[in-house]
Design an enzyme around this catalytic site. Structure first.
Site, PDB file in Angstrom:
ATOM      1  N   CYS A   1       0.836  -1.207   0.000  1.00 18.15           N
ATOM      2  CA  CYS A   1       0.000   0.000   0.000  1.00 18.15           C
ATOM      3  C   CYS A   1       0.868   1.253   0.000  1.00 18.15           C
ATOM      4  O   CYS A   1       2.055   1.217   0.334  1.00 18.15           O
ATOM      5  CB  CYS A   1      -0.868   0.063   1.263  1.00 18.15           C
ATOM      6  SG  CYS A   1      -1.511  -1.504   1.834  1.00 18.15           S
ATOM      7  N   ASP A   2       0.236   2.355  -0.341  1.00 20.66           N
ATOM      8  CA  ASP A   2       0.865   3.663  -0.139  1.00 20.66           C
ATOM      9  C   ASP A   2      -0.242   4.706  -0.027  1.00 20.66           C
ATOM     10  O   ASP A   2      -1.381   4.464  -0.429  1.00 20.66           O
ATOM     11  CB  ASP A   2       1.821   4.026  -1.274  1.00 20.66           C
ATOM     12  CG  ASP A   2       2.749   5.163  -0.851  1.00 20.66           C
ATOM     13  OD1 ASP A   2       3.645   4.907  -0.020  1.00 20.66           O
ATOM     14  OD2 ASP A   2       2.550   6.301  -1.303  1.00 20.66           O
TER      15      ASP A   2
END
Length: 231
Positions: free
Chosen positions: A111-112
């Site tokens: 994720c980011d």
């Protein structure tokens, strides 16, 4: 929600405590691996493109790390085979790679997230001063979070990702509250210094258009959808 036994394994490619909490709330058991990448080297004009590129870079870094570990274990297995004399010992110690097709699938989740304020992308504050300015900007105004989720099936190589955007509107945030947040320090380690679930900031959140779990870094509905698609 209690963790259920799944016919697949999950590796969460994040050190975020919030993401760990959310994935556990979804009922999954998982292990943690982190990606050692220089996020500043990856630049994209659009926030959606940036968070997707960073999630992919994290996945690639973790895949590389896993391959190194697998190769090392395979070398160790082969050394044991050479030392073993009996056919039975050889059959019991087949190299890891020979059993990959029969193994249960493992899903890697990376994720980011960034914050967007007046069209500009904000990542983690570089200093207390920058965090203070971020929070002052949000006071009486609004910002958005753009977060990505990427799921990679390590058995099949299938990879699917997407992003989620949430708009957040704030009441006026008193200066003393901002100073307490800076002193407490959590805002220094999150994208844009934005942490709406914090008890100090929560009373000043006017409206959230989207889900809180997405703001915290892991949108549940999107993650669930991608996990199902990756299997």
């Amino acid at each position: 929600m209690e963790a259920t036994t799944s016919p697949f394994k999950i590796v969460l490619g994040s050190s975020s405590i919030a993401r760990r909490k959310i994935l556990a709330e979804m009922g999954y058991e998982f292990t943690i691996m982190t990606a050692d990448i220089d996020e500043k080297c990856i630049r994209k004009e659009k926030p959606e493109d940036l968070v997707m590129a960073l999630a992919e870079a994290k996945a690639d870094a973790i895949l590389s790390k896993l391959q190194t570990i697998s190769n090392q274990e395979k070398d160790d297995e082969q050394k044991i085979l050479i030392a073993a004399d009996t056919a039975e010992a050889i059959l019991q110690r087949l190299p890891i790679g020979d059993n990959v097709k029969d193994a249960e699938p493992t899903l890697l989740v990376t994720c980011d997230q960034v914050v967007v304020y007046e069209g500009a992308v904000r990542e983690k504050p570089s200093s207390k001063e920058e965090a203070r300015q971020f929070l002052k900007d949000y006071s009486g105004s609004h910002a958005a979070t753009v977060g990505s989720v990427l799921v990679t099936n390590l058995k099949t190589g299938f990879r699917k990702g997407d992003w989620d955007r949430v708009e957040i509107y704030f009441h006026t945030i008193p200066d003393e509250t901002i100073e307490k947040l800076i002193e407490e320090g959590t805002v220094l380690y999150v994208a844009g210094g934005l942490i709406i679930e914090h008890p100090l900031i929560l009373p000043f959140v006017k409206q959230v258009v989207g889900t809180t779990d997405s703001v915290m870094g892991l949108p549940k509905a999107l993650t669930e959808k991608l996990i199902k698609e990756a299997l």
